[in-house]
Design an enzyme around this catalytic site. Structure first.
Site, mmCIF file in Angstrom:
data_model
loop_
_atom_site.group_PDB
_atom_site.id
_atom_site.type_symbol
_atom_site.label_atom_id
_atom_site.label_comp_id
_atom_site.label_asym_id
_atom_site.label_seq_id
_atom_site.Cartn_x
_atom_site.Cartn_y
_atom_site.Cartn_z
ATOM 1 N N ASP A 119 20.077 -26.994 14.609
ATOM 2 C CA ASP A 119 20.623 -28.350 14.563
ATOM 3 C C ASP A 119 21.757 -28.542 15.571
ATOM 4 O OD1 ASP A 119 20.668 -30.945 13.544
ATOM 5 O OD2 ASP A 119 20.704 -30.299 11.455
ATOM 6 N N ASP A 172 17.250 -38.931 12.243
ATOM 7 C CA ASP A 172 16.595 -38.506 11.001
ATOM 8 C C ASP A 172 15.646 -39.573 10.466
ATOM 9 O OD1 ASP A 172 18.283 -36.411 11.387
ATOM 10 O OD2 ASP A 172 19.121 -36.425 9.366
HETATM 11 C C1 GLA Z 1 20.509 -33.212 10.435
HETATM 12 C C2 GLA Z 1 19.022 -33.006 10.750
HETATM 13 C C3 GLA Z 1 18.189 -33.158 9.484
HETATM 14 C C4 GLA Z 1 18.674 -32.168 8.433
HETATM 15 C C5 GLA Z 1 20.164 -32.337 8.189
HETATM 16 C C6 GLA Z 1 20.722 -31.220 7.349
HETATM 17 O O1 GLA Z 1 20.764 -34.520 10.047
HETATM 18 O O2 GLA Z 1 18.601 -33.904 11.737
HETATM 19 O O3 GLA Z 1 16.832 -32.963 9.752
HETATM 20 O O4 GLA Z 1 18.396 -30.862 8.886
HETATM 21 O O5 GLA Z 1 20.915 -32.328 9.405
HETATM 22 O O6 GLA Z 1 22.103 -31.327 7.155
#
Ligand code: GLA
Length: 378
Positions: A119, A172
């Site tokens: 991430d 997301d």
């Molecule tokens: C980010 C990622 C998500 C998830 C969250 C976890 O937002 O894009 O897919 O992994 O972190 O905290």
């Protein structure tokens, strides 16, 4: 293909949940349909390193990862873990891998990890993004264990296909129609970067999540009372799944697999649609026609002479007729056979075009095979 805990369980993960999910995937046929990876997301690590090493939360993983990864491997699955290029992960409680890439990669390999989602939160510096991802890629390679490298930096950059096996192309995902349509429009334009072993990642599926994740509308896991609100209809989930398949996207389910309604199971287990997604050519489908008012057609080249997967998408609120012209979808003029991949029927032979009504927010998903040798000269 696989499953990830985030879209339903957020940080509520455990050894037990992973074993139960694996057992469910064996029983419901998902393993045999090709769903191979079982991945945890953010929230597995303790706030502090010990002697430089990340520590699995002892409440969630009382015996660490090795026993559970051994269990997953014994059932024919692979195991995915999560970390971050910064100093902390996105949920802020756990350390990121910045500066510890070699140690963490070696620990992951020793635990039997097969996949790393990496991430983009809390970076040591914003300007070193590519370098951060490159260091972890190199550290994983140095372990000698094959580990899929999933870059999660929420936006495509040109360096990503050199470093990752897949890379997130958008923010997301949320379990709502507008969000899914937005993701498609961003991800579709990047088709030329995808190919075998390197994929655009429009994020994990929300099929059957029932609104547990809807960042856009302020619904989140901080509001568990929203979790029973249905996110999308079955038709919309079918559209979401179809579009991920025609875009050759990773199919990572995000719902609770231990407890699936029949309609959701039928979507995730549609082997004809999965076969489009997984086709060996590895082409990502592209938009080949649109009317500017919500109707569009996407076409993906499949292995085989004059063979295309074609999605007719209706974003409007009304039943609408859509006509697929062979010219637009890449089939030679003349006769072609048309198969409906949701109804599982051969519709028949058609010349030059096929026309059908598509329900509101729905798709018709076709496999069209042009008759070789019947090319018309004009
Ligand atoms: C980010 C990622 C998500 C998830 C969250 C976890 O937002 O894009 O897919 O992994 O972190 O905290």
């Amino acid at each position: 293909m696989g499953w990830n805990s985030w879209n339903t369980f957020m940080s509520g993960i455990s050894d037990t949940l992973l074993r139960q999910t694996a057992d469910a995937m064996v029983t419901n046929g998902m393993r045999d349909a090709g769903y191979q990876y079982i991945n945890i997301d953010d929230g597995w690590a303790m706030p502090n390193r010990v002697n430089g090493h990340l520590q699995p939360d002892p409440v969630k993983f009382p015996n660490g990862f090795k026993p559970v990864t051994d269990y997953l491997h014994s059932k024919g699955f692979k195991f995915g873990i999560y970390s971050d290029r910064g100093t902390k992960t996105c949920v802020q409680q756990a350390p990121g891998s910045h500066g510890y890439e070699t140690t963490d990669a070696e620990d992951f390999a020793a635990w039997g990890v097969d996949y790393l989602k990496y991430d983009n939160c809390n970076p040591a510096s914003f300007s070193i993004q590519e370098g951060d991802y490159r260091r972890m890629r190199d550290a994983l390679a140095a372990t000698g264990r094959p580990i899929v490298f999933s870059i999660c930096a929420w936006k495509f950059k040109k360096w990503m296909p050199q470093l990752g096996n897949l890379w997130r192309t958008t923010d997301d995902i949320s379990d709502n129609w507008e969000n899914i349509m937005g993701i498609i429009d961003t991800n579709e334009k990047l088709a030329s970067y995808a190919g075998p072993g390197k994929w655009n990642d429009p994020d994990m599926l929300v099929v059957g999540c029932n609104g547990t994740v809807d960042v856009q509308n302020g619904k989140s896991f901080d509001m568990p009372e929203m979790a029973d609100k249905r996110g999308m209809t079955d038709i919309e989930y079918q559209t979401h799944f179809s579009m991920w398949a025609v875009m050759a996207a990773p199919l990572i389910a995000g719902n609770d697999l231990r407890n699936m309604p029949k309609a959701v199971k039928e979507i995730l287990l549609n082997k004809e649609v999965i076969a489009v997604d997984q086709d060996v050519l590895g082409r990502q489908g592209v938009k080949v026609w649109e009317d500017g008012k919500g109707l569009s057609i996407y076409s993906k080249e499949l292995k085989g002479t004059h063979t295309r997967a074609v999605v007719l998408l209706n974003r409007t609120q009304k039943n609408e007729r859509i006509t697929a012209e062979w010219n637009d979808i890449g089939i030679p003029l003349g006769s072609a056979t048309v198969r409906d991949l949701w109804r599982h029927v051969e519709i028949g032979n058609f010349n030059e075009r096929y026309s059908v009504y598509v329900p509101p927010h729905g798709v018709v998903f076709l496999r069209i095979v042009g008759e070789a040798g019947k090319l018309r000269s004009n």
